[in-house]
Design a protein around this motif. Structure first.
Motif, PDB file in Angstrom:
ATOM      1  N   PRO A  45       3.244   3.312  -3.938  1.00  0.00           N
ATOM      2  CA  PRO A  45       2.213   2.387  -3.688  1.00  0.00           C
ATOM      3  C   PRO A  45       3.414   0.981  -4.692  1.00  0.00           C
ATOM      4  CG  PRO A  45       1.365   3.424  -5.220  1.00  0.00           C
ATOM      5  CD  PRO A  45       2.007   4.099  -4.303  1.00  0.00           C
TER       6      PRO A  45
ATOM      7  N   PHE B  90       8.363  -0.633  -6.679  1.00  0.00           N
ATOM      8  CA  PHE B  90       7.298   0.622  -6.172  1.00  0.00           C
ATOM      9  C   PHE B  90       7.753   2.082  -7.107  1.00  0.00           C
ATOM     10  CE2 PHE B  90       9.823  -1.731  -2.543  1.00  0.00           C
ATOM     11  CZ  PHE B  90       8.465  -2.223  -1.816  1.00  0.00           C
TER      12      PHE B  90
ATOM     13  N   VAL C 186       1.153  -1.507  -0.158  1.00  0.00           N
ATOM     14  CA  VAL C 186      -0.056   0.147   0.553  1.00  0.00           C
ATOM     15  C   VAL C 186       0.861   1.217  -0.084  1.00  0.00           C
ATOM     16  CG1 VAL C 186      -1.439   1.323   1.398  1.00  0.00           C
ATOM     17  CG2 VAL C 186      -1.845  -1.239   1.197  1.00  0.00           C
ATOM     18  N   LEU C 187       2.149   1.229   0.497  1.00  0.00           N
ATOM     19  CA  LEU C 187       3.109   2.247   0.946  1.00  0.00           C
ATOM     20  C   LEU C 187       4.075   1.657   1.567  1.00  0.00           C
ATOM     21  CD1 LEU C 187       2.518   5.892   0.388  1.00  0.00           C
ATOM     22  CD2 LEU C 187       1.918   5.644   3.309  1.00  0.00           C
TER      23      LEU C 187
END
Length: 117
Positions: free
Chosen positions: A32, A59, A11-12
């Protein structure tokens, strides 16, 4: 023999960026991505064990310098049981972080070696 294969979304993620100075304290990009994991372990005679492990990630930056980040770690381990619960383990690890932007490609490699008794 034991094997593991997996992966999924991230997600992050935060990745260091030495070229980003956001205010007084932030020197990292975040965004993300996705990751993948694979490992295999072989045990013989209830005394010797050998394993290999890989973890990788990709990423994309949504805040910070526009870039793509590839992170890879690979490790192996070899262990021997000497007597009852006493044993020794040898573990070399490799970490590779590569950041690709429009103007530069930065790569950091770290090699670690651990011996346990």
């Amino acid at each position: 023999m034991t094997t593991i294969l997996g992966g999924g979304p991230v997600v992050l993620a935060a990745v260091p960026d030495p070229y980003l100075h956001f205010g007084e304290s932030r020197t990292y990009d975040y965004g993300p991505g996705a990751d993948v994991r694979a490992s295999a372990t072989l045990s013989t005679l209830n005394r010797f064990k050998f394993g290999i492990d890989y973890r990788g990630g990709y990423f994309v930056t949504i805040s910070g310098n526009k870039s793509h980040h590839y992170l890879h770690t690979a490790s192996t381990s070899a262990s021997v049981r000497i007597w009852k619960t006493l044993g020794s383990t040898f573990t070399p690890d490799i970490l590779d972080l590569k950041a690709i932007t429009k103007t530069i490609t930065m790569s950091i490699k770290i090699i670690l070696l651990s011996v346990w008794l």
